[in-house]
Design a protein around this motif. Structure first.
Motif, short mmCIF file in Angstrom:
data_model
loop_
_atom_site.label_atom_id
_atom_site.label_comp_id
_atom_site.label_asym_id
_atom_site.label_seq_id
_atom_site.Cartn_x
_atom_site.Cartn_y
_atom_site.Cartn_z
N VAL A 20 0.84 -1.20 0.00
CA VAL A 20 0.00 0.00 0.00
C VAL A 20 0.87 1.25 0.00
O VAL A 20 0.56 2.25 -0.67
CB VAL A 20 -0.94 0.00 1.22
CG1 VAL A 20 -1.82 1.24 1.21
CG2 VAL A 20 -1.81 -1.26 1.22
N GLY A 21 1.98 1.20 0.73
CA GLY A 21 2.85 2.37 0.82
C GLY A 21 3.50 2.76 -0.49
O GLY A 21 3.74 3.94 -0.74
N ILE A 22 3.78 1.78 -1.33
CA ILE A 22 4.36 2.10 -2.64
C ILE A 22 3.42 2.99 -3.44
O ILE A 22 3.83 3.99 -4.04
CB ILE A 22 4.68 0.79 -3.41
CG1 ILE A 22 5.86 0.07 -2.76
CG2 ILE A 22 4.96 1.08 -4.88
CD1 ILE A 22 6.15 -1.29 -3.35
N ILE A 46 3.08 0.67 9.52
CA ILE A 46 1.67 0.51 9.91
C ILE A 46 1.26 -0.95 9.81
O ILE A 46 0.58 -1.50 10.69
CB ILE A 46 0.77 1.40 9.04
CG1 ILE A 46 1.02 2.88 9.35
CG2 ILE A 46 -0.71 1.06 9.26
CD1 ILE A 46 0.33 3.83 8.39
N GLY A 47 1.65 -1.61 8.71
CA GLY A 47 1.36 -3.03 8.58
C GLY A 47 2.01 -3.84 9.70
O GLY A 47 1.39 -4.75 10.27
N MET A 48 3.26 -3.51 10.02
CA MET A 48 3.95 -4.21 11.11
C MET A 48 3.28 -3.93 12.46
O MET A 48 3.23 -4.81 13.33
CB MET A 48 5.41 -3.80 11.15
CG MET A 48 6.25 -4.34 10.01
SD MET A 48 8.01 -4.03 10.27
CE MET A 48 8.34 -5.07 11.70
N VAL A 105 -7.15 0.69 7.24
CA VAL A 105 -7.38 -0.62 6.65
C VAL A 105 -6.07 -1.42 6.60
O VAL A 105 -6.06 -2.64 6.83
CB VAL A 105 -7.99 -0.48 5.25
CG1 VAL A 105 -8.16 -1.84 4.58
CG2 VAL A 105 -9.33 0.22 5.32
N THR A 106 -4.95 -0.74 6.31
CA THR A 106 -3.65 -1.42 6.29
C THR A 106 -3.32 -2.01 7.66
O THR A 106 -2.83 -3.15 7.76
CB THR A 106 -2.55 -0.44 5.86
OG1 THR A 106 -2.86 0.07 4.56
CG2 THR A 106 -1.19 -1.12 5.83
N ALA A 123 -4.81 -10.80 -0.03
CA ALA A 123 -5.71 -10.44 -1.13
C ALA A 123 -6.36 -9.08 -0.88
O ALA A 123 -6.53 -8.27 -1.80
CB ALA A 123 -6.77 -11.52 -1.31
N GLY A 124 -6.74 -8.82 0.38
CA GLY A 124 -7.33 -7.53 0.71
C GLY A 124 -6.36 -6.38 0.47
O GLY A 124 -6.76 -5.31 0.00
N ALA A 125 -5.09 -6.59 0.80
CA ALA A 125 -4.09 -5.55 0.58
C ALA A 125 -3.92 -5.24 -0.90
O ALA A 125 -3.80 -4.08 -1.29
CB ALA A 125 -2.76 -5.97 1.20
#
Length: 423
Positions: A20-22, A46-48, A105-106, A123-125
């Motif tokens: 998402v960050g990219i 954020i994902g971590m 959401v992330t 898949a959601g990401a």
């Protein structure tokens, strides 16, 4: 969970944020360092963060309130992130909340990757990233959408996800009865094909749109496409282009039937491929003949009407349901002269059902099986020509009927030759 799985799941959480960050960093790639709230590194963290909250949640002793750690960290993170995004919005006069929601959401997908379904989180990401990257295309699509198109889309969604689940699946009446859910599902299919054809015409222009819609519908229901085009022709649509679309759908359906039957019983290939391939080529040639000459440019077309009218769609769906009921009643009362006649009767309503039924008879002679499937295809082709005459009439019925007749003659000759060679 083995000893290495937590590390793997946490790595996936970071990868989710990185994905998402990219997109978010690319979106603001021209901003100077320190002038963006969150970029590639922040979203990876954020994902971590979501993954770490999930790990802490999983490490707590059982018996407590489930999800309390993930929820508490989420509330704190959302508040802090929203504050910094508010500061950025004040400085840049940009009041979009997309990045805030994307970050929330992330975090949730990162937590899901650790404590829930890993594949669903990944898949959601990817889906989230695709939605974010499609901003310009989505905005352009909405700008071009008319009220009629939006209303039709809402009606189609309501038919599929609101009304359909409420209808009973059990059939009513004798001879297998009629299922309200089956009839409504057919109406949804007809409406979806009409809407897809409408969009194809809007995007590709008149001529190309009918062919594209026909090719797509041939993979689902060439009968539904033929009925829809007949209805459009009766309402003043271009009979030549609509008949070409119906022919393309018929040709694709022949190929689909061949693939299905041969995949189930490879021994039928030598008997089925010649007539079905010849039939598909004849339908394609007929469509090409109808589409000869210059194609009208999009700006020269007459305004396109509604994608579909619900009343007309329901009438056609009920018509098909009545045909199917009549076939079942006739078969029950008068019987059938063997598997070939029964397959032909079933093919009037559904070629796939006849194909699957015939190929499921393991002891069936290949010649009889192939003959039964060809009978179902031929009956379906004749039925579509009759539907075109009853519903479309006029030039549409004449053009599509002529192509169907030539296709049947060529297909019959090819099948006779194949049977003679097989012996």
């Amino acid at each position: 969970m083995d000893e290495f799985e937590p590390f793997y799941r946490l790595a996936v959480s970071a990868a989710i944020g990185l994905t998402v960050g990219i997109e978010r960093h690319w979106r603001e790639r021209e901003a100077a360092p320190g002038q963006r709230t969150a970029g590639i590194r922040t979203f990876a963290l954020i994902g971590m963060l979501g993954g770490a909250a999930g790990l802490i949640e999983a490490a707590l002793p059982s018996g407590g309130t489930p999800g309390v750690v993930v929820a508490a960290v989420f509330v704190a993170f959302a508040g802090i992130f929203a504050f910094y995004k508010w500061r950025e919005a004040q400085a840049e006069f940009d009041f979009s909340v997309t990045t805030v929601v994307a970050a929330m959401v992330t975090y949730l997908f990162g937590a899901l990757a650790v404590v829930g379904d890993l594949r669903l989180a990944a898949a959601g990401a990817v889906t989230l990233t695709a939605i974010l990257a499609s901003r310009e295309a989505l905005h352009h699509f909405i700008e071009r959408m008319s009220w009629v198109e939006l209303r039709s889309a809402i009606i189609l969604l309501a038919m599929s996800f609101v009304i359909l689940p409420l209808l009973p699946e059990a059939p009513f009446g004798p001879f297998g009865g009629i299922s309200l859910r089956a009839v409504w599902s057919l109406a949804i299919l007809l409406a979806a094909i009409s809407y897809a054809g409408y969009i194809a015409i809007r995007v590709l222009g008149s001529g190309r749109g009918e062919l594209a819609a026909g090719a797509a519908a041939g993979l689902v229901s060439s009968t539904a496409l033929t009925l829809g085009n007949a209805r459009q022709a009766a309402n003043g649509g271009d009979a030549r282009r609509l008949a070409a679309g119906a022919a393309v759908a018929g040709g694709v359906s022949y190929v689909r039937t061949a693939v299905l039957a041969i995949a189930l019983v490879p021994a039928l290939a030598s008997l089925l491929l010649p007539p079905l391939v010849i039939g598909a080529l004849a339908m394609a040639a007929g469509a090409a003949w109808l589409m000869r000459g210059p194609i009208v440019a999009q700006q020269d077309m007459e305004p396109i009407g509604n994608p579909f009218e619900i009343a007309g769609v329901l009438k056609v769906a009920l018509f098909l349901a009545a045909i199917g009921f009549a076939v079942r009643a006739a078969s029950s009362v008068f019987g059938s002269a063997g598997i070939i006649a029964a397959s032909a009767l079933a093919g009037i309503a559904d070629v796939d059902a006849a194909t699957v039924t015939v190929t499921g008879l393991l002891s069936l002679d290949p010649v009889i099986g192939a003959t039964a499937i060809i009978a179902a295809v031929a009956a379906n082709t004749v039925a579509k020509a009759i539907y075109a005459l009853i519903i479309g009439g006029g030039r549409f019925a004449r053009l599509f009927g002529a192509i169907s007749a030539v296709t049947l003659m060529l297909g019959a000759a090819a099948f006779w030759l194949a049977r003679a060679l097989v012996g």
